[in-house]
Write an enzyme that holds these catalytic residues in place. Structure first.
Site, short mmCIF file in Angstrom:
data_model
loop_
_atom_site.label_atom_id
_atom_site.label_comp_id
_atom_site.label_asym_id
_atom_site.label_seq_id
_atom_site.Cartn_x
_atom_site.Cartn_y
_atom_site.Cartn_z
N GLY A 131 0.83 -1.20 0.00
CA GLY A 131 0.00 0.00 0.00
C GLY A 131 0.86 1.24 0.00
O GLY A 131 1.95 1.24 -0.60
N GLU A 132 0.38 2.32 0.61
CA GLU A 132 1.09 3.61 0.73
C GLU A 132 1.14 4.38 -0.60
O GLU A 132 1.55 5.53 -0.62
CB GLU A 132 2.54 3.44 1.22
#
Lengths: 340, 340
Positions: free
Chosen positions: A307-308
């Site tokens: 993610g991120e």
């Protein structure tokens, strides 16, 4: 987008010095970016990734391997430039803004890379009732639209989506189930690394959440579903996607959580589909079924599950390459190369 | 490479602020680059792609959609910066050298981006006998080794392979058959775009080539096989791979033709495997069987089938990102983030 531009975009691609179609998905991306640009030079630059953080009441059910304070610690890590997304955005030459849409706890120390727009400190536990009110959900959506406008005003041609929020594969999975009619058993995965018993528990939590929020789910109202099962960062990412499409920017949609935000945005406003590029095949095992349901195939298959915005950063490089192909390659006649 | 460094490289990756293994293939690439660097900072920069051109006697059999003069025209297109590889190398910030290893016709006008090292003007028709002598093949290999040394002396940490040569999927397919025991029926594809009857003819040409060069094929001698069925650019690319591994540079191996050069290099010198990264899954339909035979999985799946090094350019960006992750991310203790 104006699909009547397709023949002229395709004709240009077919006149470039390469066998027809031989750049595969780069050509597909180039053509889509050409439509997004309304028939002028396709581009994704400058691009900005928004990594939006929020906390989740459902973390109390023990659905994540990491403690909830890690959301906050990671926001500071983003601001200080040490996280995966910092490194990948830097490497790809893409701007990064970190946004607190709703982590637990108070404000953060001021930081130029950090946008503090906390809607509320975390959601409620979706396993027992709605994660948030429709009003709070709307505020998170509006935050995302604001971010898109900020990027557009800065001159951005594309944005990337990124998320941070301990336990947020749980609301994302619940949203996929509610929006796409999928079974929690089939699409729930280990997130940051749950073992078999943890996974079992997570599936039960999602089932309970769908039951506790049955009225919202069966209403079919995408906003009520997002409020009941979503998260503050997920709703803000949905708003970012809607806002970016409204300003005719391309959107690189990151992995599992961002795809839940994309599906929410698409249910709220189907026209966003023309602007969105699914970045990468998340390693979450349910992702393949979700792609099947969406009839979509992401650009990259690198086994990422962080993610991120990490997959979005990589995909924006692919999209930049595609735009460059469209804009910079020589034509057969211009380069004096025989056509087949 | 020294595999005793694996535990310490892996320990470093596991200490970075992300769930263990969550960067998927980026972590795998980072670890391999760490081994290639001998336990110091992994890097692919600066990187240089060599796009090497050669012509093929077998073009006379009508196995390509494009006329043979296109090889020469494309060399000029490369030198002038208008081809796909120029655009993608530029976008990725990678140097590009164009090399004439054996196109038909005389010398080219002088050009700073063009290295003229013609071994001979095209090969003979492999359908009726050896494509070249073992001596000419050795000279092409040596040319490739020279190019690797040139890159290493310039300070390069990685090279990319690229090819140009009308009809060169035919020798490449023949090499895969000879080295890996695969059936031409199973792995021959349309190249730049053959229709069904052309594909039929191409399969027959490859069968005839394998029969006409049976002594070389059954000898099992990788050099004799490469001379009998290969091409000047393919042999030079094999030399480039061998030379790069010898100088401890990482190698991004482009698509179908470059993979044939890689298999040739690997048969000549198995240690090259440690240094090579297969860039992308070629859209040539036989590529999947070849990967199965090699037990390999390329980094990118973008449906490319252009060659020139286009997939290598994209993969070098992925490799650069992987190295940056290893070198630049914060650790759990350094960033004050709780571990799971």
């Amino acid at each position: 987008v104006d699909t009547s531009l397709i023949p002229q975009g395709q004709a240009h691609l077919d006149d470039l010095t390469k066998p027809r179609g031989s750049l595969g998905r780069l050509e597909e991306v180039a053509l889509r970016l050409y439509l997004i640009s309304g028939g002028s030079k396709p581009s994704v630059d400058p691009a900005r990734i928004f990594t939006i953080a929020g906390d989740h009441g459902v973390a109390a059910e023990g659905v994540s391997l990491f403690p909830q304070e890690v959301s906050r610690q990671m926001v500071l890590n983003f601001a200080n430039g040490g996280a995966g997304i910092n490194v990948l955005a830097r490497t790809a030459g893409i701007g990064l803004s970190v946004v607190d849409a709703g982590t637990v706890g108070g404000t953060y120390p001021e930081h130029p890379a950090l946008i503090q727009r906390k809607v509320r400190p975390g959601t409620d536990n979706l396993a027992v009732g709605p994660a948030m009110s429709v009003e709070d959900c709307t505020r998170a959506l509006e935050l995302g639209i604001d971010l898109a406008n900020m990027a557009a005003d800065e001159g951005c041609r594309a944005v990337g989506t990124g998320d941070m929020g301990i336990a947020n594969t749980t609301p994302s999975t619940a949203l996929f189930c509610a929006y796409l009619g999928l079974d929690p058993e089939k699409i729930t995965g280990p997130g940051t690394g749950l073992a078999a018993d943890g996974l079992r528990r997570k599936i039960e939590v999602i089932r309970r959440g769908l039951a506790a929020n049955q009225t919202a789910v069966t209403s079919g109202d995408p906003l009520r579903i997002l409020a009941a099962l979503g998260g503050l960062e997920i709703a803000a990412l949905s708003g970012l996607i809607i806002g970016a499409a409204g300003r005719r920017m391309a959107v690189a949609v990151d992995g599992f959580i961002s795809t839940a935000a994309y599906v929410s945005a698409w249910k709220l406003c189907p026209a966003v589909a023309d602007y969105c590029f699914l970045s990468h095949a998340s390693a979450e095992p349910g992702y393949a079924s979700i792609m099947q349901a969406l009839k979509a195939d992401p650009l990259l298959h690198l086994g990422l599950r962080l993610g991120e915005g990490t997959g979005a950063a990589m995909a924006l490089f692919v999209m930049r390459s595609a735009a460059a192909i469209f804009n910079e390659m020589a034509t057969f006649s211009g380069a004096g190369v025989c056509k087949a």
